[in-house]
Design an enzyme around this catalytic site. Structure first.
Site, PDB file in Angstrom:
ATOM      1  N   TYR A 130      -2.727  -5.097   8.590  1.00 51.72           N
ATOM      2  CA  TYR A 130      -3.710  -6.177   8.650  1.00 51.72           C
ATOM      3  C   TYR A 130      -4.903  -5.818   9.526  1.00 51.72           C
ATOM      4  CZ  TYR A 130      -0.421  -9.665   6.709  1.00 51.72           C
ATOM      5  OH  TYR A 130       0.420 -10.390   5.910  1.00 51.72           O
ATOM      6  N   SER A 159      -1.179  -3.641  -0.172  1.00 48.96           N
ATOM      7  CA  SER A 159      -1.690  -4.366   0.997  1.00 48.96           C
ATOM      8  C   SER A 159      -0.531  -5.028   1.723  1.00 48.96           C
ATOM      9  CB  SER A 159      -2.671  -5.456   0.553  1.00 48.96           C
ATOM     10  OG  SER A 159      -1.974  -6.538  -0.053  1.00 48.96           O
ATOM     11  N   ASP A 160      -0.748  -5.321   3.018  1.00 48.35           N
ATOM     12  CA  ASP A 160       0.142  -6.285   3.645  1.00 48.35           C
ATOM     13  C   ASP A 160      -0.142  -7.629   2.984  1.00 48.35           C
ATOM     14  OD1 ASP A 160       2.024  -7.439   5.312  1.00 48.35           O
ATOM     15  OD2 ASP A 160       1.295  -6.417   7.096  1.00 48.35           O
ATOM     16  N   TRP A 161       0.767  -8.568   3.146  1.00 43.63           N
ATOM     17  CA  TRP A 161       0.779  -9.720   2.251  1.00 43.63           C
ATOM     18  C   TRP A 161      -0.316 -10.756   2.521  1.00 43.63           C
ATOM     19  CZ3 TRP A 161       5.908 -11.634  -0.135  1.00 43.63           C
ATOM     20  CH2 TRP A 161       6.522 -10.557  -0.791  1.00 43.63           C
TER      21      TRP A 161
END
Length: 735
Positions: free
Chosen positions: A223, A254-256
């Site tokens: 992030y 990606s991170d969520w």
């Protein structure tokens, strides 16, 4: 039939052809892309679930795999995601000790077995992709997700993370996270990390490269920002380093939810899949492709990476599809017990009377087990890595099962007078204290997010202000996050002092995911153990160590300082931070601070001596041969650790080069060969990207923990050969 493939489809034909050697995975990916529509190709680049599911992610995460890029028409199963640093989060699965506890085993072969078990259960739950490999470096003990990493050292992290990766990949694709420099929690969505080239490549990235070299299929971007750019749009790291310099051929996710900041720029930077929902890319990519803002070649490059990796793994993974019977099976429960036992670190074991307090005397008839955590199955934080096993064993339950003939009295310790009375009446008191999900963990709710990813209506105006306001309000009450203190809760410290005053035969058991300062009470306690978040069998493992049925096999994966000021400055609210090469044991070494317990430290129930016999070492690595002798009267284990340092410095800073865990029968003697990593003695030229020896007068030393002195170390001549050393002190230092 495997839930992650569909037989008789175009995808299944492609997998079969690659497995048979008729085509390679690149050709298979191209064939599949040739049969897909533009809509289907773009659908590979984000999650398949609609944005309306955002509020339900915590509910769904432990029930079903999250899917991205499925194309049912062609039988493409897509990426079927499960989290799982300490076990599979879907359903009721085996809960292993947290990652940092497994780091304390210093046993890559054991960690690889854990990886195999996690991969089996992941696949049995219908997933084909496990985000179980977290190799972010523990820069500071206050990091809320410290429990999800392998500690403070790049070499230990690289060896353990690579082992987990190899194990997971037997059955599922392995994802490594969070790339890169992610080691703060409360401000993880906003913080900007400044780092110089040497620290970046020589401290914070080597373990990521090691896991890539071990075969990781995927990388999850972090992030945070690095040098001003969010990681999903950070081409310098995602493409220039990860792909061009390291040769990574897998795909990046990606991170969520809040880990994607620009649909087009992130794709161009090398971030392939927006997870886990249809958010920015679903809205922006079709038009960008039509009007030429997004090059078709960029879309096809990511699509090819995704499909190539999925096909290649499906063609090479274990062919036998695991049944649900493997989930929390007797074999996996036994493995969880073994890992928990091997992770427990014995820090103190002084004599009270004629013998050390531990293991408990066989004639013990009455124990007092005290503390709010004694009767709890405390498995770790309640964030995305939370595992819900079908059963658990608390410390109290474990001791009662191990000692059926012993009277065991117990109290939470909330009433200190009652705790003192129970302790005074017992032969030995065991105090179980530490942290839980309220003290540390993933910060699931925070105010620092860009809610614009949810849609245009959230980009500005009253709806945006309302959502951000609610997020800020909720963040004040949510559990977990970065720690506010490195000490125990004041009530726990008082409880220890009250109990040990009532009964000098007191054992303190610490439960946490990172360092705990012990200066206020350590000198008054004869026996001290670190038991971590020990997983579903943690209580049984702790009992086996306390009673002497098993050896405490753990060694610290970080330094325990005497003062938080000896660690880097940590501000959980910081929007910017500077990362350098001074942290953990290295910072203490460089500033001349003696730790409470050094990196790599841990005691056993026997005495094993070390002697360095010979070694070879150059700029590519080498090995050291160490003679081990068990001088005690029972079986035991040790971790041989080999360090290097520039001894021309006034205060040499130890760098771990290699290690080997060994078990020995009483009186036994053996020689072990420890493989050495040259990386910590090298430096990278930012211009040429070539590695060369660091300047200085380097020396080598072997022992059982990070050395406090370099007076007897072996000098490195001409940076190519390490000369012989007659004797290396084995049990020197803290004992």
């Amino acid at each position: 039939m495997d839930a992650t493939t569909m037989t008789g489809t175009a995808y299944d034909d492609a997998v079969r052809a690659v497995r048979g050697g008729g085509i390679n995975a690149d050709e298979a990916a191209n064939q599949l892309i040739g049969q897909m529509t533009d809509q289907e190709i773009l659908g590979l680049l984000d999650g398949d679930s609609p944005r309306l599911l955002l509020p339900f992610i915590p509910i769904l995460l432990d029930r079903v795999p999250f899917v991205a890029g499925a194309v049912p028409r062609l039988g493409i199963p897509g990426i079927r995601f499960s989290d799982g640093g300490r076990g599979v989060v879907i359903g009721a699965c085996t809960a292993f000790p947290v990652t940092i506890a497994r780091a304390a085993t210093w046993d890559p072969s054991l960690e690889e077995r854990v990886g195999v078990a996690i991969g089996l259960e992941t696949r049995a739950r219908g997933a084909n992709y496990s985000a179980s490999v977290c190799v972010n470096l523990l820069r500071h003990a206050a990091w809320g997700r410290a429990q999800e990493c392998y500690g403070e050292d790049p070499v230990l992290t690289a060896r353990m993370g690579s082992a987990l990766t190899r194990g997971v990949r037997v059955n599922t694709m392995a994802c490594v996270k969070h790339f890169a420099l992610n080691s703060m929690e409360n401000e993880r969505f906003e913080v900007d990390v400044a780092v110089d080239e040497h620290s970046l490549h020589e401290v914070y990235l080597p373990h990521f490269k090691a896991v890539i070299d071990a075969g990781a299929d995927s990388v999850m971007s972090a992030y945070n920002r690095v040098r001003g750019e969010y990681m999903d749009v950070n081409r310098a790291l995602l493409t220039d380093v990860l792909r061009h310099e390291w040769g990574f051929s897998g795909f990046v996710t990606s991170d969520w939810v809040f880990g994607t900041h620009d649909a087009v720029v992130s794709l161009e930077a090398g971030m392939d899949v927006e997870m886990p929902l249809r958010l920015l890319r679903a809205r922006a990519l079709p038009a960008a492709l039509r009007n030429g803002v997004l090059a078709r070649a960029t879309v096809l490059e990511s699509a090819r990476r995704i499909l190539r990796t999925c096909v290649q793994h499906a063609a090479t993974r274990e062919s036998v599809v695991p049944s649900r019977a493997v989930i929390a099976s007797p074999a996996h429960r036994a493995l969880a017990h073994e890992v928990a036992t091997e992770s427990i670190v014995l820090l103190k074991n002084e004599a009270v009377g004629a013998a050390p307090l531990l293991p408990l005397a066989p004639a013990t008839r009455h124990l007092a087990v005290i503390g709010r955590l004694a009767s709890q199955a405390n498995l770790g934080d309640h964030g995305s890595s939370r595992v819900r096993p079908p059963s658990t064993v608390s410390p109290l339950r474990g001791l009662r099962a191990a000692l059926p003939g012993v009277r065991i009295t117990s109290t939470t310790g909330k009433n200190e007078h009652r705790a003192a009375a129970l302790a005074a009446a017992a032969e030995t008191a065991i105090v179980v204290v530490g942290l839980d999900q309220h003290d540390e963990g993933e910060s699931v709710v925070t105010g620092g997010v860009d809610v614009g990813v949810l849609g245009r209506e959230f980009g500005s105006g009253p709806l945006r202000r309302l959502v951000i306001g609610l997020a800020h309000l909720a963040s004040r009450f949510v559990r977990g996050g970065d720690r506010s203190s490195l000490t125990l809760r004041p009530s726990d410290e008082r409880l220890i002092q009250v109990v040990v005053a009532a009964n000098p035969r007191t054992v303190v058991v610490l439960v946490s995911g990172s360092a705990i300062l012990t200066e206020a009470w350590r000198d008054r306690v004869p026996a001290l153990l670190f038991a971590w978040y020990g997983g579903m069998e943690g209580g049984r493992a702790l009992a086996s160590v306390l009673t002497g049925g098993e050896e405490p096999g753990g060694r610290l994966p970080f330094v325990l300082p005497t003062d938080a000021a000896h660690l880097p400055f940590f501000d959980s609210t910081a929007k910017s931070v500077v990362y350098d090469n001074q942290w953990g044991q290295r910072r203490l070494d460089g500033e001349g601070h003696r730790p409470a317990f050094p990196f790599g430290f841990g005691l056993g129930y026997t005495r094993i001596e070390h002697r360095l016999l010979g070694h070879t070492f150059d700029n590519t690595g080498g090995h050291a041969d160490v003679l081990l002798t068990n001088k005690g009267d029972r079986k035991g284990s040790t971790v041989v650790q080999v360090y290097a340092a520039d001894v021309s410095l006034r205060r040499p800073v130890a760098q771990l080069l290699g290690f080997q865990k060994v078990s020995l029968q009483p009186g036994a003697e053996t020689t072990v060969r420890v493989v050495l990593d040259a990386g910590p003695t090298l430096q990278r030229d930012p211009t040429t990207r070539r590695w060369s020896p660091r300047a200085g007068e380097w020396a080598l030393q072997a022992g059982q923990h990070s050395p406090g002195s370099w007076e007897n170390a072996v000098r490195l001549r001409h940076r190519e050969v390490l000369m012989d050393q007659e004797d290396i002190p084995g049990q020197a230092g803290l004992m």
